[in-house]
Design a protein around this motif. Sequence first.
Motif, mmCIF file in Angstrom:
data_model
loop_
_atom_site.group_PDB
_atom_site.id
_atom_site.type_symbol
_atom_site.label_atom_id
_atom_site.label_comp_id
_atom_site.label_asym_id
_atom_site.label_seq_id
_atom_site.Cartn_x
_atom_site.Cartn_y
_atom_site.Cartn_z
ATOM 1 N N ALA A 254 -52.490 -16.068 -55.997
ATOM 2 C CA ALA A 254 -53.538 -17.065 -55.728
ATOM 3 C C ALA A 254 -53.063 -18.464 -56.109
ATOM 4 O O ALA A 254 -53.284 -19.423 -55.362
ATOM 5 N N PHE A 255 -52.390 -18.590 -57.264
ATOM 6 C CA PHE A 255 -51.900 -19.906 -57.681
ATOM 7 C C PHE A 255 -50.767 -20.383 -56.770
ATOM 8 O O PHE A 255 -50.671 -21.580 -56.465
ATOM 9 N N ALA A 256 -49.912 -19.480 -56.313
ATOM 10 C CA ALA A 256 -48.851 -19.868 -55.374
ATOM 11 C C ALA A 256 -49.469 -20.339 -54.058
ATOM 12 O O ALA A 256 -49.029 -21.340 -53.479
ATOM 13 N N LEU A 257 -50.501 -19.634 -53.601
ATOM 14 C CA LEU A 257 -51.205 -20.037 -52.384
ATOM 15 C C LEU A 257 -51.857 -21.402 -52.573
ATOM 16 O O LEU A 257 -51.777 -22.274 -51.703
ATOM 17 N N LYS A 258 -52.477 -21.607 -53.718
ATOM 18 C CA LYS A 258 -53.105 -22.889 -54.049
ATOM 19 C C LYS A 258 -52.076 -24.026 -53.980
ATOM 20 O O LYS A 258 -52.310 -25.047 -53.334
ATOM 21 N N ARG A 259 -50.937 -23.828 -54.630
ATOM 22 C CA ARG A 259 -49.895 -24.875 -54.617
ATOM 23 C C ARG A 259 -49.430 -25.163 -53.192
ATOM 24 O O ARG A 259 -49.263 -26.315 -52.805
ATOM 25 N N ARG A 260 -49.213 -24.105 -52.416
ATOM 26 C CA ARG A 260 -48.705 -24.296 -51.052
ATOM 27 C C ARG A 260 -49.734 -24.952 -50.150
ATOM 28 O O ARG A 260 -49.435 -25.909 -49.435
ATOM 29 N N LEU A 261 -50.973 -24.464 -50.166
ATOM 30 C CA LEU A 261 -51.986 -25.005 -49.249
ATOM 31 C C LEU A 261 -52.486 -26.383 -49.657
ATOM 32 O O LEU A 261 -52.851 -27.183 -48.798
ATOM 33 N N GLU A 262 -52.526 -26.653 -50.943
ATOM 34 C CA GLU A 262 -52.953 -27.988 -51.378
ATOM 35 C C GLU A 262 -51.819 -28.999 -51.235
ATOM 36 O O GLU A 262 -52.067 -30.203 -51.290
ATOM 37 N N ALA A 263 -50.607 -28.525 -51.050
ATOM 38 C CA ALA A 263 -49.419 -29.351 -50.768
ATOM 39 C C ALA A 263 -49.297 -30.554 -51.694
ATOM 40 O O ALA A 263 -49.092 -31.674 -51.242
ATOM 41 N N GLY A 264 -49.446 -30.318 -53.001
ATOM 42 C CA GLY A 264 -49.260 -31.388 -53.966
ATOM 43 C C GLY A 264 -50.403 -32.375 -54.043
ATOM 44 O O GLY A 264 -50.253 -33.461 -54.605
ATOM 45 N N ARG A 265 -51.558 -32.059 -53.482
ATOM 46 C CA ARG A 265 -52.722 -32.947 -53.526
ATOM 47 C C ARG A 265 -53.047 -33.259 -54.987
ATOM 48 O O ARG A 265 -53.218 -32.354 -55.784
ATOM 49 N N PRO A 266 -53.117 -34.535 -55.344
ATOM 50 C CA PRO A 266 -53.456 -34.876 -56.734
ATOM 51 C C PRO A 266 -54.880 -34.426 -57.098
ATOM 52 O O PRO A 266 -55.768 -34.406 -56.245
ATOM 53 N N ALA A 267 -55.062 -34.061 -58.337
ATOM 54 C CA ALA A 267 -56.393 -33.647 -58.814
ATOM 55 C C ALA A 267 -57.401 -34.750 -58.553
ATOM 56 O O ALA A 267 -57.114 -35.930 -58.722
#
Length: 134
Positions: free
Chosen positions: A113-126
Amino acid sequence: MHPVPAVDVIDETFLAVARERVAAEFADRARWAAYWPDLRPEIAHDRGPAGIRWTVTGALTGTMEVWCEEVLDGTVLHFFLRAEPGPGSRAARSRRLGRAESVRRHREFKAHAFALKRRLEAGRPAGVPPLAGG
């Protein structure tokens, strides 16, 4: 009342991504072997952007689900796995091993889930909204 299964995993992860994109990841059968290499999921109910329910066989026998819930500007990815160890598996020999299997499966899914989050959010800042269509 149904007995509690030996393997009982419940997880939630927030992704700042549209639920359609999250659901599409799990609709892609080619990804299933990476997520669950020792399980054989069969779709029981495809709910489109809301997610998928499966029956599973292999190392475990039971049900599994991803539910993609729209929340604020993203998606809460809910994961459920309720199963019994398959015949001959180590976890089939005791409840204690079943609990250990639940913990192991939970950690493995959270890593995915965290790997998917990193990939799909593509470095989007918080704090920054998802990209349009994302």
